[in-house]
Design an enzyme around this catalytic site. Structure first.
Site, PDB file in Angstrom:
ATOM      1  N   HIS A 164       5.865  -1.768  -2.354  1.00  0.00           N
ATOM      2  CA  HIS A 164       4.563  -1.194  -2.716  1.00  0.00           C
ATOM      3  C   HIS A 164       4.727   0.316  -2.871  1.00  0.00           C
ATOM      4  O   HIS A 164       4.220   0.895  -3.823  1.00  0.00           O
ATOM      5  CB  HIS A 164       3.535  -1.542  -1.645  1.00  0.00           C
ATOM      6  CG  HIS A 164       2.137  -1.227  -2.055  1.00  0.00           C
ATOM      7  ND1 HIS A 164       1.582  -1.678  -3.226  1.00  0.00           N
ATOM      8  CD2 HIS A 164       1.164  -0.489  -1.436  1.00  0.00           C
ATOM      9  CE1 HIS A 164       0.332  -1.244  -3.331  1.00  0.00           C
ATOM     10  NE2 HIS A 164       0.056  -0.511  -2.263  1.00  0.00           N
ATOM     11  N   GLU A 222       5.304   0.129   5.596  1.00  0.00           N
ATOM     12  CA  GLU A 222       6.073  -0.856   4.823  1.00  0.00           C
ATOM     13  C   GLU A 222       7.520  -0.890   5.310  1.00  0.00           C
ATOM     14  O   GLU A 222       8.120  -1.963   5.417  1.00  0.00           O
ATOM     15  CB  GLU A 222       6.014  -0.540   3.325  1.00  0.00           C
ATOM     16  CG  GLU A 222       6.667  -1.637   2.482  1.00  0.00           C
ATOM     17  CD  GLU A 222       6.413  -1.499   0.993  1.00  0.00           C
ATOM     18  OE1 GLU A 222       5.934  -0.442   0.552  1.00  0.00           O
ATOM     19  OE2 GLU A 222       6.712  -2.477   0.266  1.00  0.00           O
ATOM     20  N   PHE A 258      -6.549  -1.845  -0.223  1.00  0.00           N
ATOM     21  CA  PHE A 258      -7.645  -1.496   0.673  1.00  0.00           C
ATOM     22  C   PHE A 258      -8.374  -2.778   1.097  1.00  0.00           C
ATOM     23  O   PHE A 258      -8.494  -3.730   0.323  1.00  0.00           O
ATOM     24  CB  PHE A 258      -8.631  -0.563  -0.032  1.00  0.00           C
ATOM     25  CG  PHE A 258      -8.172   0.877  -0.137  1.00  0.00           C
ATOM     26  CD1 PHE A 258      -7.027   1.328   0.502  1.00  0.00           C
ATOM     27  CD2 PHE A 258      -8.912   1.798  -0.876  1.00  0.00           C
ATOM     28  CE1 PHE A 258      -6.620   2.654   0.408  1.00  0.00           C
ATOM     29  CE2 PHE A 258      -8.518   3.129  -0.976  1.00  0.00           C
ATOM     30  CZ  PHE A 258      -7.367   3.559  -0.335  1.00  0.00           C
TER      31      PHE A 258
END
Length: 414
Positions: free
Chosen positions: A304, A315, A400
Site C-alpha cells: 500500500h 504495514e 479509511f
C-alpha cells in the site's frame, strides 16, 4: 459446491505516468514520476499545490463526445480502461455470453468535479439550473454501469466503495464471483478522479498530503525517513478475470492466476490503523490461507506504501508479523512513489502492475527512497527495478474506516 480456478487474461491502465498499459509500465520501471503542479484549478492558498494528474488523456479515442460529456472524469477513465482491457484479452462479449460477463469497478468517492460544478450553478443561478444528469454522473457506481453499456456485459454489475481499498476489493470480489460460478468472466478494477478543490482541501485539512511544493517529483517517499505525506493521484486499472476452463476453451493468453483474497477490518479508528498493523496482517493471512501457499512462497509485495509515517510503519510491522524472517527476503515495492495515491483506483492499478511483474520477472522500484527509516527495515526495492523470478505477488490496499484487502497473484501453471 465446485470452486473454479480464476485467471487473468487482460490488463489495462490509465495512470499519471501513461494513458495505456505499455507506457504506464515502462515509465514505472524507468522511475518516471507523474507528479507536477496542479493544472486544473488555482491552488493559491492551498497547503499543497501539486498532484499526480493524468496527462494528455483523450476520451474521444473510445467514447463519443456526447456521451463523454455525460460522464465524470473517473467514469471516462474506467470506460476507456475497460475497453482496452477487453481488447487486450481478446474476449468477445457475444449476446450468448453477455449475461455471464460482469463488471465490478471500485470507486472511493465518485464525481467530486461534478458536485463542485453543479453546486456552483445552484448558488449562482438557482435550483432550476442544476443539470438533470447531476446525480447519474456523480454516483460512484456509474463507472461500472457505463463500462457495461460500452462492452455489453450483462452479468453482475457492482461498485465497491471502501475508500483506498475500493479497487483491490473490486478485484477480490470479482474473483470470488467467478470462483463461485456466478460469472464466466469479470471486467474488474477501480477508478478515481478527485484532484479537485474539495478533494485537495479535505486531505490538506487531515494533514495527510505532502507539502513539498518545491519538489513535486521527490514528494512521494514511501517507507523513507524524510517522507511528509502522500501525493494525490488518479486514474483507472482494469483486469479481465476469467474462469480457467472458459479461458482455455477460447485459446486466451493466460497472464497469471488469482489464488487468494483476504479482507479484514481494523475495528479501531476512522483514519488511523492500529500501530501493530493487526488489521492489515489479518487481510494478508486470510489471502495466504485461501491460496494454500506458505508465506515463503511469496516473492514480492506490492505494498500500500502511501508515504505517510503511520501507514508505512504499520504495514512494515504487519508484513513482519505475517512473514517472519521471510519478510527480509521479499522484494517490497511501492508504486505510489511514482503514480501517487490513486485512492479508489490504487489497488486495481497496482494489481495490474503486480501481474506485469510476474510476466516480465522484474519488481518495479520504490523511487525517492534515499534515507532509510529505522522503523521500516525491509527491502523496498530502492531507486532501481530488480530482475528476479517472480512467481507469487501479494498486493495490499488499506482504506479509511479500517478496511483492508490483500490479493495474491501467481504465475500460471497447469
Amino acid at each position: 459446491m465446485k470452486l473454479h480456478r480464476v485467471v487473468v487474461t487482460g490488463l489495462a491502465a490509465v495512470t499519471p505516468i501513461g494513458n495505456d498499459l505499455e507506457s504506464s509500465w515502462q515509465n514505472l520501471l524507468n522511475g518516471v514520476s507523474g507528479a507536477g503542479p496542479v493544472t486544473r484549478f488555482d491552488t493559491t492558498g492551498y497547503d499543497t499545490t501539486f498532484a499526480c494528474e493524468v496527462k494528455g488523456f483523450d476520451p474521444s479515442k473510445h467514447i463519443p463526445a456526447k456521451q463523454a460529456r455525460r460522464m465524470d472524469l473517473f467514469t471516462q477513465y474506467a470506460v476507456c480502461a475497460s475497453l482496452m482491457a477487453v481488447e487486450h484479452s481478446g474476449l468477445k462479449i457475444t449476446p450468448e455470453l453477455a449475461e455471464e460477463v460482469g463488471v465490478l469497478i471500485g470507486c472511493g468517492l465518485g464525481g467530486l468535479h461534478t458536485i463542485e460544478l453543479q453546486h456552483q450553478k445552484l448558488l449562482a443561478d438557482g435550483p432550476g439550473r442544476v443539470s438533470p444528469f447531476f446525480i447519474p454522473v456523480l454516483i460512484a457506481n456509474m463507472a461500472a454501469g457505463q463500462a457495461a453499456i460500452f462492452t455489453g456485459a450483462k452479468g453482475p454489475n457492482v461498485c465497491t466503495t471502501t475508500a483506498c481499498a475500493s479497487g483491490a476489493h473490486g478485484v477480490g470480489y470479482a474473483y470470488t464471483d467467478i470462483m463461485l460460478g456466478r460469472a464466466k468472466a469479470m471486467i474488474c478494477g477501480g477508478a478515481e478522479s478527485t484532484i479537485a478543490p474539495l478533494g485537495m482541501s479535505g486531505f490538506n485539512a487531515l494533514k495527510a498530503l505532502s507539502t513539498r511544493n518545491d519538489e513535486p517529483t521527490k514528494a512521494s517517499r514511501p517507507f523513507e525517513k524524510n517522507r511528509t505525506g502522500f501525493v494525490m493521484g488518479e486514474g483507472s486499472g482494469i483486469l479481465i478475470l476469467e474462469e480457467l476452463e472458459h479461458a482455455k476453451a477460447r485459446g486466451a493468453r493466460i497472464l497469471a492466476e488469482v489464488v487468494g483474497f483476504g479482507a479484514s477490518g481494523d475495528a479501531f479508528h476512522m483514519t488511523a490503523p492500529p500501530e501493530s498493523g493487526e488489521g492489515a496482517a489479518l487481510a494478508m493471512k486470510a489471502a495466504l490461507r485461501e491460496s494454500g501457499l506458505a508465506p515463503e512462497a511469496v516473492d514480492s509485495i506490492n505494498a500500500h506504501g502511501t508515504s505517510t509515517q503511520l501507514n508505512d510503519m504499520c504495514e512494515t510491522r504487519a508484513i513482519k508479523s505475517v512473514f517472519g524472517e521471510h519478510a527480509y527476503k521479499l522484494s517490497v515495492t511501492a508504486n505510489k512513489s511514482m503514480i501517487g495515491h490513486c485512492l479508489g483506483a490504487a489497488g486495481a492499478i497496482e494489481s495490474v502492475f503486480s501481474v506485469m511483474s510476474i510476466l516480465e520477472g522484474v519488481v518495479p522500484p520504490t523511487m525517492n527512497y534515499e534515507t532509510p527509516d529505522p522503523e521500516c527495515d525491509l527491502d523496498y526495492t530502492p531507486l532501481a527495478p530488480k530482475k528476479r523470478d517472480v512467481s507469487v505477488v501479494m498486493n495490499n490496499s488499506f482504506g479509511f474506516g479500517g478496511t483492508n484487502a490483500s490479493l495474491i497473484f501467481k504465475k500460471y501453471a497447469e
